[in-house]
Motif scaffolding. Structure first.
Motif, short mmCIF file in Angstrom:
data_model
loop_
_atom_site.label_atom_id
_atom_site.label_comp_id
_atom_site.label_asym_id
_atom_site.label_seq_id
_atom_site.Cartn_x
_atom_site.Cartn_y
_atom_site.Cartn_z
N LYS A 183 34.72 47.19 32.08
CA LYS A 183 33.99 48.38 31.53
C LYS A 183 34.57 49.59 30.52
O LYS A 183 34.32 49.70 29.83
N ASP A 236 39.33 56.65 43.19
CA ASP A 236 38.93 56.19 44.36
C ASP A 236 39.86 56.54 45.27
O ASP A 236 39.65 57.94 46.84
N ARG A 254 35.85 38.97 43.22
CA ARG A 254 37.13 39.47 42.95
C ARG A 254 38.43 38.47 42.29
O ARG A 254 38.76 37.90 41.71
N1 UDP Z 1 32.54 52.67 37.99
C1 UDP Z 1 31.53 53.79 37.38
N2 UDP Z 1 30.92 53.65 36.62
C2 UDP Z 1 30.39 52.07 36.68
C3 UDP Z 1 31.31 51.14 37.14
C4 UDP Z 1 32.06 51.53 38.29
O1 UDP Z 1 31.80 54.89 37.52
O2 UDP Z 1 29.82 52.03 35.62
C5 UDP Z 1 33.72 53.21 38.71
C6 UDP Z 1 33.66 53.17 40.79
O3 UDP Z 1 33.39 53.93 40.84
C7 UDP Z 1 35.40 53.17 40.67
C8 UDP Z 1 35.88 52.73 39.09
O4 UDP Z 1 34.69 52.54 38.65
O5 UDP Z 1 34.95 53.85 41.23
C9 UDP Z 1 36.53 51.13 39.78
O6 UDP Z 1 35.38 50.47 39.94
P1 UDP Z 1 35.94 48.56 41.01
O7 UDP Z 1 36.99 48.97 41.69
O8 UDP Z 1 34.90 47.97 40.00
O9 UDP Z 1 36.93 48.30 39.64
P2 UDP Z 1 38.85 47.88 39.56
O10 UDP Z 1 39.41 48.77 40.22
O11 UDP Z 1 38.16 46.41 40.22
O12 UDP Z 1 38.58 47.44 37.89
#
Ligand code: UDP
Length: 241
Positions: A167, A192, A225
């Motif tokens: 995204k 986070d 994932r």
């Molecule tokens: N997140 C966000 N909006 C959304 C979806 C996700 O702000 O619509 C944030 C979520 O709270 C987290 C971060 O994106 O802090 C990463 O999410 P995720 O762990 O799913 O992603 P990855 O580390 O796999 O890229």
């Protein structure tokens, strides 16, 4: 221009942490928004199935290999990366530089309150760092223009987008033409970690290339994932033969 390694169609820059930092320092002196992506095996597998995502990643200005899976892949493909770089280490390097040069950063994404808390923790560690602003990542499609407007009002030097992959990559790609910043990067769960909502892997996991396992232990719901990893390795092994 750095040398690239083709990993299942994704063109990854063969950069060390320091080289990546130097490239992005250069972006901060530029005039347009440069896009940085840090793909891991899961994102590469997503891109293999989604040509639009593949084009977004390959259209980015800098593609930093994130994590141990890509290091193994580069070895199997007989063009080993010089070192393991992770997205979170790269962010740390950039914070050091932004602090030193007193440039501004904007944190967009994560649950309400998280980006603000991450900003506070960053400021504790890097007192000269200038936080241009923060915004949570749970806004609707029709609110996107307003979010871009808020960012552009403060025109940060560096923009972190934590909306999760892919995204965040789609978001940066869509708006890089209108964003008033010098560089934007998708940082996944890094805010986070900074906010203390998610723990960074202890040294044992880091030193043994097991950060993915530690993340899984903390967030077992991410198993879907992780399931992409074996498929990724099999594809690489076939390619490397
Ligand atoms: N997140 C966000 N909006 C959304 C979806 C996700 O702000 O619509 C944030 C979520 O709270 C987290 C971060 O994106 O802090 C990463 O999410 P995720 O762990 O799913 O992603 P990855 O580390 O796999 O890229």
């Amino acid at each position: 221009m750095t040398e690239k390694l083709d990993i299942l169609g994704v063109q990854v820059d063969k950069v060390t942490l320091e080289e990546a930092q130097d490239v992005v320092k250069g972006y901060l002196d530029g005039t347009q928004c440069k896009m940085i992506v840090t793909p891991n095996p899961e994102i590469i597998m997503d891109a293999v199935k989604d040509m639009a995502l593949m084009d977004i990643i390959n259209g980015a200005d800098l593609v930093i290999p994130d994590g141990i899976g890509l290091v193994y892949a580069s070895k199997i493909l007989k063009q080993p990366f010089k070192e393991r770089v992770t997205g979170i280490d790269f962010l740390e390097k950039m914070l050091e530089h932004l602090n030193h040069s007193q440039q501004t950063i904007y944190l967009l994404g994560s649950k309400p309150g998280v980006a603000k808390k991450a900003a506070e923790k960053m400021k504790e560690k890097y007192p000269k760092l200038r936080i241009a602003g923060t915004h949570h990542g749970y806004f609707k499609k029709e609110e996107e223009e307003a979010v871009i407007g808020e960012i552009n009002k403060v025109a940060p030097n560096f923009l972190c987008v934590a909306l999760g992959a892919p995204k965040q990559e789609a978001f940066i790609n869509q708006y890089k033409g209108s964003l008033k910043t010098k560089a934007a990067i998708g940082v996944g769960g890094s805010l986070d970690v900074w906010a203390g909502e998610l723990k960074r892997a202890p040294d044992f996991y880091k030193n043994n290339g097991l950060e993915w396992l530690y993340r899984f232990i903390q967030q077992p719901s991410r198993y879907k994932r992780l399931a992409a990893l074996p498929a990724f390795m099999i594809k690489i092994l076939i390619k490397g033969k």
